[in-house]
Design a protein around this motif. Structure first.
Motif, PDB file in Angstrom:
ATOM      1  N   THR A   1      53.267   7.914 -31.233  1.00  0.00           N
ATOM      2  CA  THR A   1      53.244   8.092 -29.674  1.00  0.00           C
ATOM      3  C   THR A   1      51.973   8.742 -29.203  1.00  0.00           C
ATOM      4  O   THR A   1      51.406   8.439 -28.459  1.00  0.00           O
ATOM      5  CB  THR A   1      54.692   8.632 -29.257  1.00  0.00           C
ATOM      6  OG1 THR A   1      55.608   8.036 -29.727  1.00  0.00           O
ATOM      7  CG2 THR A   1      54.414   8.800 -27.738  1.00  0.00           C
ATOM      8  N   MET A   2      51.470   9.866 -29.900  1.00  0.00           N
ATOM      9  CA  MET A   2      50.348  10.475 -29.707  1.00  0.00           C
ATOM     10  C   MET A   2      49.290   9.678 -29.859  1.00  0.00           C
ATOM     11  O   MET A   2      48.407   9.462 -29.094  1.00  0.00           O
ATOM     12  CB  MET A   2      49.935  11.715 -30.552  1.00  0.00           C
ATOM     13  CG  MET A   2      49.004  12.425 -30.253  1.00  0.00           C
ATOM     14  SD  MET A   2      48.705  13.592 -31.597  1.00  0.00           S
ATOM     15  CE  MET A   2      48.345  12.908 -33.233  1.00  0.00           C
ATOM     16  N   LEU A   3      49.175   8.830 -30.740  1.00  0.00           N
ATOM     17  CA  LEU A   3      48.213   7.943 -31.232  1.00  0.00           C
ATOM     18  C   LEU A   3      47.928   6.820 -30.219  1.00  0.00           C
ATOM     19  O   LEU A   3      46.774   6.701 -29.539  1.00  0.00           O
ATOM     20  CB  LEU A   3      48.184   7.380 -32.543  1.00  0.00           C
ATOM     21  CG  LEU A   3      47.087   6.366 -32.839  1.00  0.00           C
ATOM     22  CD1 LEU A   3      45.682   6.905 -33.151  1.00  0.00           C
ATOM     23  CD2 LEU A   3      47.403   5.601 -34.544  1.00  0.00           C
ATOM     24  N   GLN A   4      49.132   6.193 -29.992  1.00  0.00           N
ATOM     25  CA  GLN A   4      48.968   5.218 -28.904  1.00  0.00           C
ATOM     26  C   GLN A   4      48.726   5.637 -27.466  1.00  0.00           C
ATOM     27  O   GLN A   4      48.076   4.781 -26.675  1.00  0.00           O
ATOM     28  CB  GLN A   4      50.491   4.515 -28.916  1.00  0.00           C
ATOM     29  CG  GLN A   4      50.825   3.684 -30.422  1.00  0.00           C
ATOM     30  CD  GLN A   4      49.693   2.942 -30.539  1.00  0.00           C
ATOM     31  OE1 GLN A   4      48.926   2.005 -29.610  1.00  0.00           O
ATOM     32  NE2 GLN A   4      49.183   2.999 -31.879  1.00  0.00           N
ATOM     33  N   THR A   5      49.106   6.961 -27.233  1.00  0.00           N
ATOM     34  CA  THR A   5      48.700   7.172 -25.846  1.00  0.00           C
ATOM     35  C   THR A   5      47.302   7.626 -25.752  1.00  0.00           C
ATOM     36  O   THR A   5      46.778   7.366 -24.639  1.00  0.00           O
ATOM     37  CB  THR A   5      49.658   8.688 -25.625  1.00  0.00           C
ATOM     38  OG1 THR A   5      50.891   8.397 -25.765  1.00  0.00           O
ATOM     39  CG2 THR A   5      49.433   9.317 -24.006  1.00  0.00           C
ATOM     40  N   ALA A   6      46.816   8.218 -26.644  1.00  0.00           N
ATOM     41  CA  ALA A   6      45.468   8.572 -26.663  1.00  0.00           C
ATOM     42  C   ALA A   6      44.510   7.289 -26.770  1.00  0.00           C
ATOM     43  O   ALA A   6      43.326   7.441 -26.085  1.00  0.00           O
ATOM     44  CB  ALA A   6      44.979   9.383 -27.763  1.00  0.00           C
ATOM     45  N   LEU A   7      44.872   6.107 -27.405  1.00  0.00           N
ATOM     46  CA  LEU A   7      44.298   5.088 -27.367  1.00  0.00           C
ATOM     47  C   LEU A   7      44.361   4.108 -26.287  1.00  0.00           C
ATOM     48  O   LEU A   7      43.652   3.051 -25.962  1.00  0.00           O
ATOM     49  CB  LEU A   7      44.633   4.296 -28.707  1.00  0.00           C
ATOM     50  CG  LEU A   7      44.171   4.950 -29.908  1.00  0.00           C
ATOM     51  CD1 LEU A   7      44.532   3.904 -31.051  1.00  0.00           C
ATOM     52  CD2 LEU A   7      42.627   4.933 -29.882  1.00  0.00           C
ATOM     53  N   ARG A   8      45.309   4.293 -25.412  1.00  0.00           N
ATOM     54  CA  ARG A   8      45.815   3.392 -24.170  1.00  0.00           C
ATOM     55  C   ARG A   8      44.777   3.265 -23.215  1.00  0.00           C
ATOM     56  O   ARG A   8      44.554   2.082 -22.745  1.00  0.00           O
ATOM     57  CB  ARG A   8      46.997   4.098 -23.467  1.00  0.00           C
ATOM     58  CG  ARG A   8      47.626   3.138 -22.552  1.00  0.00           C
ATOM     59  CD  ARG A   8      48.830   3.418 -21.862  1.00  0.00           C
ATOM     60  NE  ARG A   8      49.856   3.883 -23.187  1.00  0.00           N
ATOM     61  CZ  ARG A   8      50.813   4.953 -22.973  1.00  0.00           C
ATOM     62  NH1 ARG A   8      50.752   5.682 -21.675  1.00  0.00           N
ATOM     63  NH2 ARG A   8      51.579   5.259 -23.978  1.00  0.00           N
ATOM     64  N   GLU A   9      44.077   4.207 -22.973  1.00  0.00           N
ATOM     65  CA  GLU A   9      43.107   4.394 -21.714  1.00  0.00           C
ATOM     66  C   GLU A   9      41.693   4.567 -22.289  1.00  0.00           C
ATOM     67  O   GLU A   9      41.523   5.238 -23.461  1.00  0.00           O
ATOM     68  CB  GLU A   9      43.392   5.480 -20.949  1.00  0.00           C
ATOM     69  CG  GLU A   9      44.856   5.107 -20.001  1.00  0.00           C
ATOM     70  CD  GLU A   9      44.672   3.845 -18.956  1.00  0.00           C
ATOM     71  OE1 GLU A   9      43.699   3.451 -18.647  1.00  0.00           O
ATOM     72  OE2 GLU A   9      45.797   3.491 -18.878  1.00  0.00           O
ATOM     73  N   PRO A  10      40.791   3.777 -21.842  1.00  0.00           N
ATOM     74  CA  PRO A  10      39.300   3.893 -22.423  1.00  0.00           C
ATOM     75  C   PRO A  10      39.028   5.498 -21.956  1.00  0.00           C
ATOM     76  O   PRO A  10      39.232   5.774 -20.748  1.00  0.00           O
ATOM     77  CB  PRO A  10      38.330   2.992 -21.579  1.00  0.00           C
ATOM     78  CG  PRO A  10      39.235   2.152 -20.958  1.00  0.00           C
ATOM     79  CD  PRO A  10      40.713   2.598 -21.005  1.00  0.00           C
TER      80      PRO A  10
END
Length: 74
Positions: A6-15
């Protein structure tokens, strides 16, 4: 382990030009979290800053990642 992805996906979600992870309240940091952090460091070279808790810093030091440029000094 349950929140590392979740941490990884949240950080990658927005440029983002720069990412700061405030982990100062984290009390448990496992190999899944280390893996996610390393992936973020690879994705954002020179643009990642990690603000670790005492526990996170200890785990990163034990794993050999305590000297990374993205890790804020103590």
């Amino acid at each position: 382990m349950a929140t590392a992805d979740t941490m990884l996906q949240t950080a990658l979600r927005e440029p983002a030009g720069k990412i700061t992870l405030d982990l100062s309240a984290v009390t448990f940091f496992d190999s899944a979290a280390i893996h996610a952090l390393v992936r973020l460091a690879q994705q954002f070279p020179g643009r990642l800053t990690v603000r670790p808790s005492r526990q996170v810093r200890r785990v990163l030091e034990i794993s050999g990642l305590g000297g990374q440029s993205w890790l804020e000094p103590a």
